[in-house]
Enzyme design. Structure first.
Site, short mmCIF file in Angstrom:
data_model
loop_
_atom_site.label_atom_id
_atom_site.label_comp_id
_atom_site.label_asym_id
_atom_site.label_seq_id
_atom_site.Cartn_x
_atom_site.Cartn_y
_atom_site.Cartn_z
N HIS A 64 0.82 -1.21 0.00
CA HIS A 64 0.00 0.00 0.00
C HIS A 64 0.85 1.26 0.00
O HIS A 64 0.42 2.31 -0.51
CB HIS A 64 -0.95 0.00 1.20
N VAL A 68 1.42 3.98 -3.92
CA VAL A 68 0.92 5.36 -3.82
C VAL A 68 2.13 6.26 -3.61
O VAL A 68 2.75 6.23 -2.56
CB VAL A 68 -0.08 5.53 -2.66
N HIS A 185 -1.17 -13.38 -0.86
CA HIS A 185 -2.42 -13.72 -0.17
C HIS A 185 -2.34 -15.09 0.49
O HIS A 185 -3.24 -15.47 1.24
CB HIS A 185 -3.60 -13.67 -1.14
#
Length: 313
Positions: A64, A68, A185
């Protein structure tokens, strides 16, 4: 992985991200703070001993942050309008661990080790503790001076495969990288709200998603009655391995985007290769992590070295 193979991988990556890799290097702190990586490793090990889900938390934090404004620790900033306050970052955690690591590093080597590198190294170390690959990663990132929640535009669990792959390729990664990174995941946890429609009322049909294994539907219903989250890999949820890919080939993907990876023509062949060869998956994961760790990084005189990861200097 052999040392020669590591060198070859880094050499290839240099040509992909030439500016970043010109100043990022393995062992960047070997003279300025020789104990830096040991301090990070020891504190991550302590935390993992208490809560092994720290691996999933740090992977999420690293992803994350990097996607960004690049890997610049802008996600760590505390303010009412920072990236941390954006909806997709509501589930990011382990900021306290980063604080503890930073405090020890500041005591040992003031204003030397960036928060961006702390997140990168801590993630690397947590993956190894969960049974994942051991790898070297270049350091030398600097911390950003901008953090705005309006900049956060991360893919959700219902994104199409083409949309997910484009998200990665727009940052200089390829389809193999995208699938490998989604393979994280294997240690992930998902809020039940992210997939509740798949087990109860898929697309308003009043029935579960027909692409989900019925046994998994029943299992997830039971899990979500008693917990707010469920493991994204129902086979080995705390182990970093290729079981995630084996599971989605059996229609046991929890998130819709995960399940789509196994059936979409763009990715199903890669999923099969990762499912059939754990070592190959781990090699590709390392390659993808090193590439991701160089996305839009600040180097040289750009940015700063924060003294407190939650605040700009």
């Amino acid at each position: 992985m052999m040392k020669g193979a590591k060198f070859s991988s880094l050499l290839v990556l240099f040509f992909i991200f030439p500016i970043a890799f010109a100043q990022l290097r393995v062992g960047f702190y070997s003279r300025s703070c020789p104990q830096a990586e040991t301090i990070v490793r020891n504190l991550v090990r302590q935390r993992f001993g208490v809560d092994p889900t720290v691996t999933a938390a740090l992977l999420r934090m690293h992803f994350h942050d990097c996607f960004v404004r690049g890997c610049d620790a802008s996600l760590l900033i505390d303010s009412t309008t920072s990236e941390k306050t954006a909806g997709p970052n509501g589930s990011v955690r382990e900021f306290d661990l980063i604080d503890r690591i930073k405090a020890q590093l500041e005591a040992a080597c003031p204003s030397t080790v960036s928060c961006a590198d702390i997140v990168t190294l801590a993630t690397r170390d947590s993956v190894l503790l969960a049974g994942g690959p051991s790898y070297s990663i270049p350091t030398g990132r600097r911390d950003g001076r901008i953090s705005n929640n309006v900049d956060v535009a991360l893919p959700g669990p219902t994104i199409s495969v083409s949309g997910a792959v484009s998200f990665f390729t727009n940052k200089g990664l390829n389809t193999f990288d995208a699938v490998a990174l989604l393979g994280a995941h294997t240690v992930g946890q998902g809020n039940c709200g992210l997939f509740s429609d798949r087990i109860t009322n898929f697309q308003g049909t009043g029935r579960p998603d027909p692409s989900m294994n019925p046994a998994l539907v029943t299992s997830l219903k039971n899990t979500c009655r008693n917990s707010a989250t469920a493991a994204l890999d129902q086979s080995t949820p705390l182990r970093f391995d290729n079981q995630f890919f084996k599971q989605i080939r059996k229609r046991r993907g929890v998130l819709q985007v995960d399940q789509r990876l196994a059936s979409d023509p763009q990715t199903r062949g890669i999923v099969a290769r990762y499912a059939n060869n754990n070592a190959f998956f781990k090699r590709q994961f390392v390659r993808a992590m090193v590439k991701m760790g160089a996305v839009d990084v600040l180097i040289g005189r750009n940015g700063e070295i924060r003294r407190n990861c939650r605040r700009f200097n």
